[in-house]
Scaffold this motif. Structure first.
Motif, PDB file in Angstrom:
ATOM      1  N   GLY A 178       0.810  -1.207   0.000  1.00 31.52           N
ATOM      2  CA  GLY A 178       0.000   0.000   0.000  1.00 31.52           C
ATOM      3  C   GLY A 178       0.847   1.262   0.000  1.00 31.52           C
ATOM      4  N   PHE A 179       1.922   1.265   0.802  1.00 32.87           N
ATOM      5  CA  PHE A 179       2.790   2.432   0.861  1.00 32.87           C
ATOM      6  C   PHE A 179       3.427   2.707  -0.495  1.00 32.87           C
ATOM      7  N   TYR A 180       3.925   1.663  -1.150  1.00 31.96           N
ATOM      8  CA  TYR A 180       4.622   1.888  -2.414  1.00 31.96           C
ATOM      9  C   TYR A 180       3.671   2.328  -3.527  1.00 31.96           C
ATOM     10  N   ILE A 181       2.463   1.854  -3.500  1.00 30.08           N
ATOM     11  CA  ILE A 181       1.491   2.315  -4.499  1.00 30.08           C
ATOM     12  C   ILE A 181       1.209   3.804  -4.295  1.00 30.08           C
ATOM     13  N   ILE A 182       0.980   4.192  -3.034  1.00 27.78           N
ATOM     14  CA  ILE A 182       0.700   5.602  -2.745  1.00 27.78           C
ATOM     15  C   ILE A 182       1.931   6.465  -3.008  1.00 27.78           C
ATOM     16  N   PHE A 183       3.119   5.968  -2.666  1.00 24.64           N
ATOM     17  CA  PHE A 183       4.355   6.730  -2.842  1.00 24.64           C
ATOM     18  C   PHE A 183       4.673   6.949  -4.323  1.00 24.64           C
ATOM     19  N   LYS A 242       3.838  13.458   1.953  1.00 26.57           N
ATOM     20  CA  LYS A 242       2.663  14.172   2.446  1.00 26.57           C
ATOM     21  C   LYS A 242       1.362  13.439   2.130  1.00 26.57           C
ATOM     22  N   ILE A 243       1.238  12.918   0.930  1.00 25.68           N
ATOM     23  CA  ILE A 243      -0.001  12.239   0.541  1.00 25.68           C
ATOM     24  C   ILE A 243      -0.204  10.946   1.331  1.00 25.68           C
ATOM     25  N   PHE A 280       2.463   6.675  -6.930  1.00 28.18           N
ATOM     26  CA  PHE A 280       1.366   7.323  -7.651  1.00 28.18           C
ATOM     27  C   PHE A 280       0.510   8.129  -6.660  1.00 28.18           C
ATOM     28  N   PRO A 281       1.066   9.201  -6.094  1.00 30.93           N
ATOM     29  CA  PRO A 281       0.372   9.912  -5.010  1.00 30.93           C
ATOM     30  C   PRO A 281      -0.954  10.542  -5.434  1.00 30.93           C
ATOM     31  N   LYS A 282      -0.981  11.254  -6.553  1.00 33.19           N
ATOM     32  CA  LYS A 282      -2.206  11.939  -6.969  1.00 33.19           C
ATOM     33  C   LYS A 282      -3.292  10.937  -7.365  1.00 33.19           C
ATOM     34  N   LEU A 283      -2.898   9.906  -8.111  1.00 28.05           N
ATOM     35  CA  LEU A 283      -3.854   8.867  -8.488  1.00 28.05           C
ATOM     36  C   LEU A 283      -4.376   8.150  -7.246  1.00 28.05           C
TER      37      LEU A 283
END
Length: 372
Positions: free
Chosen positions: A182-187, A278-279, A189-192
């Motif tokens: 989960g962290f790597y997906i958010i990191f 931040k995201i 692709f933060p805006k998506l």
């Protein structure tokens, strides 16, 4: 360490930090009152019994967690049993706490402190190791170790070491795999991720029963590919009926987290050290506050790294922030010393009597029951 941070040399900082870790382990061990019978609804009661079984070479003791998938803590206990004689509960807690917190401190020294200017490095350690922030993660032993090794996995640039630390983290607690992914997906692709999370949040608030049951059922469909226990635990705290409890968390902690977000997004939006995180932090806070996903999945941010994030949010105006935060810190330490569990009838400071006042043996408090 905070007020004199600019005057503390590297050697003195390390000495103070190790001393702080030692004190944390001693205080935490002394704050646990042990009755004559263990409560098996309590995590540590089960862990201590597991340690005794491992020490006595009881068959199957190494494979009691998640049908043998999570063998990290039993391996740790096996190493302890080879080094030390049989330990009393408070001694096991001292050693467990010391190892966990010293690993976290080493992570700060290796991966973080090089990005902080010299005059604030001691302050970083002091904030990050503030005991009251770490108590929750220390109490959940398997998850605590898992979170620490997860930090090593996320921070390491060497792919082989990254995988090694991730495997070790999963051996303590399998939920770390979901957190890592989960962290790597958010990191990456933060805006998506923020957009998709916003859509998920709207759907969840509109029909939480449908979303929760869908998550549970989708987890079952993956039994053929990954261990069943992995998804059983991952969905254990997900209930079909969602209920929001605004008092489920400390109001002061919520306010401090809002202050952290305000600092990251408004006061210091271009801070190079935090702009890529931040995201993920924002999404974690929304989940934490709304309780839409089990908060145990986010203990890295809300417990282990809470003091660290508070430092990052305050480092541009550190002394002013410290003046404002001192009353809160003092209150936390007061509660730590004076709070009494209802299950134990006695004076607050009686907790510290789990250690004898003195002995003729040097360092007797490290070897209770061994030398005397």
């Amino acid at each position: 360490m905070i007020g004199l941070s600019s005057y503390i040399t590297k050697e003195y900082r390390i000495l103070l930090s190790v001393n702080m870790v030692f004190n944390i382990s001693m205080i935490y061990g002394s704050r646990i009152f042990f009755s004559q019978t263990f409560n098996y609804d309590d995590d540590f009661s089960r862990y201590y019994q597991n340690y005794l079984d491992i020490y006595d070479d009881i068959h199957g003791a190494m494979f009691v967690n998640r049908n043998g998938y999570e063998i990290g803590l039993p391996i740790f206990y096996k190493i302890i049993s080879l080094i030390f004689p049989k330990l009393f509960p408070q001694n096991l807690l001292q050693i467990t706490t010391f190892v966990m917190v010293i690993l976290f401190y080493i992570w700060l020294e290796i991966y973080v402190i090089k990005y902080i200017k010299n005059s604030q490095r001691a302050a970083l350690i002091a904030f990050s190791l503030f005991f009251s922030f770490l108590m929750a993660i220390i109490g959940l032993t398997r998850q605590g170790f898992s979170c620490v090794f997860l930090l090593y996995a996320i921070s390491n640039k060497d792919v082989r070491l990254k995988l090694l630390f991730l495997v070790i983290s999963c051996l303590f607690h399998m939920s770390s795999l979901l957190v890592f992914i989960g962290f790597y997906i958010i990191f990456k692709f933060p805006k998506l991720s923020l957009c998709l999370f916003g859509i998920f949040l709207l759907l969840f608030l509109n029909n939480s029963y449908l979303i929760n049951t869908s998550i549970i059922e989708s987890g079952k469909s993956l039994y053929a590919f990954l261990p069943q226990q992995f998804f059983e635990y991952s969905t254990y705290y997900i209930k079909p009926i969602y209920s929001f409890d605004m008092f489920a968390h400390s109001v002061m902690k919520i306010l401090l987290y809002l202050y952290i977000l305000f600092s990251f997004f408004i006061l210091n939006p271009n801070d190079k050290l935090i702009k890529h995180y931040k995201i993920p932090i924002l999404i974690c806070f929304i989940i934490y506050f709304m309780q839409i996903i089990p908060t145990r999945f986010f203990m890295v941010a809300f417990d282990l790294l809470f003091g660290f994030l508070l430092f990052l949010a305050s480092r541009k105006f550190l002394m002013l922030a410290l003046i404002l935060l001192i009353p809160y810190f003092l209150r936390l330490m007061y509660l730590l010393i004076m709070y009494v569990e209802t299950s134990f009838q006695g004076e607050p400071l009686s907790y510290f009597y789990s250690y004898p006042e003195y002995s003729i043996y040097p360092f007797y408090y490290l070897f209770q029951g061994v030398l005397i």
